[in-house]
Design an enzyme around this catalytic site. Structure first.
Site, PDB file in Angstrom:
ATOM      1  N   SER A  72      -3.286  10.377   8.794  1.00 52.18           N
ATOM      2  CA  SER A  72      -3.845   9.163   9.395  1.00 52.18           C
ATOM      3  C   SER A  72      -2.827   8.031   9.493  1.00 52.18           C
ATOM      4  O   SER A  72      -2.812   7.289  10.474  1.00 52.18           O
ATOM      5  CB  SER A  72      -5.058   8.698   8.592  1.00 52.18           C
ATOM      6  OG  SER A  72      -6.042   9.707   8.526  1.00 52.18           O
ATOM      7  N   HIS A 123      -3.666   3.563   6.659  1.00 51.99           N
ATOM      8  CA  HIS A 123      -3.898   3.168   8.043  1.00 51.99           C
ATOM      9  C   HIS A 123      -3.161   1.867   8.367  1.00 51.99           C
ATOM     10  O   HIS A 123      -2.497   1.759   9.405  1.00 51.99           O
ATOM     11  CB  HIS A 123      -5.395   2.989   8.285  1.00 51.99           C
ATOM     12  CG  HIS A 123      -6.176   4.265   8.201  1.00 51.99           C
ATOM     13  ND1 HIS A 123      -7.496   4.368   8.592  1.00 51.99           N
ATOM     14  CD2 HIS A 123      -5.830   5.503   7.769  1.00 51.99           C
ATOM     15  CE1 HIS A 123      -7.920   5.605   8.408  1.00 51.99           C
ATOM     16  NE2 HIS A 123      -6.926   6.310   7.902  1.00 51.99           N
TER      17      HIS A 123
END
Length: 301
Positions: A205, A252
């Site tokens: 991610s 993230h």
């Protein structure tokens, strides 16, 4: 995907619509070759001393007595134009899927060997305390290719495919791979810095969010409509900070910031100092990553 109106021979859209690339009729574009003035998309444009040229004009311009490198097709960021603009993206997909299959076969022991965590006892008590703080820095990288759930790898690989291909074509293979890896490492470093040292983290991610940040920068550079990428970013940030999910938001955010910063250097660097700006920015991001890891390790040990 929405279908585009048919084009005439020079790439002008029918019925007064927006122009589309003469080599890829389905792609709207506002860019034209400075020599032949035909519309070209980001996959076809090659940076020239002034503006951009299409591949045909670049090939016709060879044999002028300059060094061969002077006429070699280049991407927007100065990389070499490749025959397969998605090769690195495909390789990254294969690696991620290969590790997922290996984990499915080997089970928890392999996960424990590759997982990102700061400092804790692993699944084997006899092994003692392990983690990045114990010198296992490789976990910052291996965790980027590690997934356990089908939905997790599916979402990440779809993001990699959709975002990675256009970026690889616009940046070139080496620059694109550098962007991907540094974004993932930045996400891992921020996770290591902020998270509970015993909390495990895994997934691509951080790297995919780096691609998302770079896509926003590239679209802004090309004066494209920013609304789709802004909407995608907002949706992803909502999922990132939702209170009911076990998502490592640090990865993230770290990947997004690093990817955007590197992309700014890649696509906005002055041509005469391009390598210095690009390499210097990548080196600076790597130094920040190393600095965070060193500081957190010192705090944990």
């Amino acid at each position: 995907m929405e279908q585009q109106p048919p084009n005439d021979q020079d790439g002008s859209a029918a019925a007064g619509g927006p122009p589309t690339c003469y080599r890829h009729p389905g792609r709207e574009t506002g860019i034209r070759c400075v020599r032949c003035e035909r519309p070209i998309c980001t996959d076809c444009m090659i940076e020239a001393s002034v503006g951009f040229q299409c591949p045909e004009c670049v090939r016709e311009g060879t044999g002028t007595g300059h060094h061969p490198a002077a006429s070699r097709p280049r991407t927007l960021a100065g990389g070499s134009v490749a025959a397969d603009p998605r090769l690195i993206t495909k390789i990254l997909l294969v690696i991620n899927i290969g590790v997922f299959i290996a984990v499915s076969v080997a089970g928890r022991p392999l996960v424990d060997d590759l997982l990102l965590f700061g400092r804790a006892y692993s699944g084997d008590p006899a092994a003692g305390v392990e983690g990045v703080a114990e010198g296992q820095w490789y976990r910052l990288l291996t965790s980027m290719f590690l997934h356990q759930e089908v939905w997790h790898i599916a979402f990440n690989m779809l993001g990699l495919w959709w975002l990675g291909g256009p970026l690889e074509a616009a940046l070139g293979r080496a620059r694109y791979l550098t962007l991907y890896l540094l974004s993932g490492l930045a996400g891992s470093a921020l996770t290591y810095w902020i998270s509970d040292p015993a909390q495990g983290s895994l997934g691509a991610s951080g790297a995919v969010f780096g691609l998302l940040g770079a896509t926003a920068v590239l679209m802004r550079r090309m004066n494209y409509d920013m609304r789709p990428v802004i909407a995608l970013l907002v949706v992803n940030l909502i999922f990132t900070f939702n209170p009911w999910g076990a998502i490592a938001w640090q990865a993230h955010v770290g990947g997004l910031v690093a990817g955007a910063l590197i992309a700014i250097a890649m696509v906005h660097a002055p041509r005469e100092r391009r390598n210095l700006v690009q390499y210097g920015t990548c080196a600076l991001v790597l130094m920040v990553v190393v600095g965070i890891v060193l500081a957190r390790t010192a705090a944990l040990t």
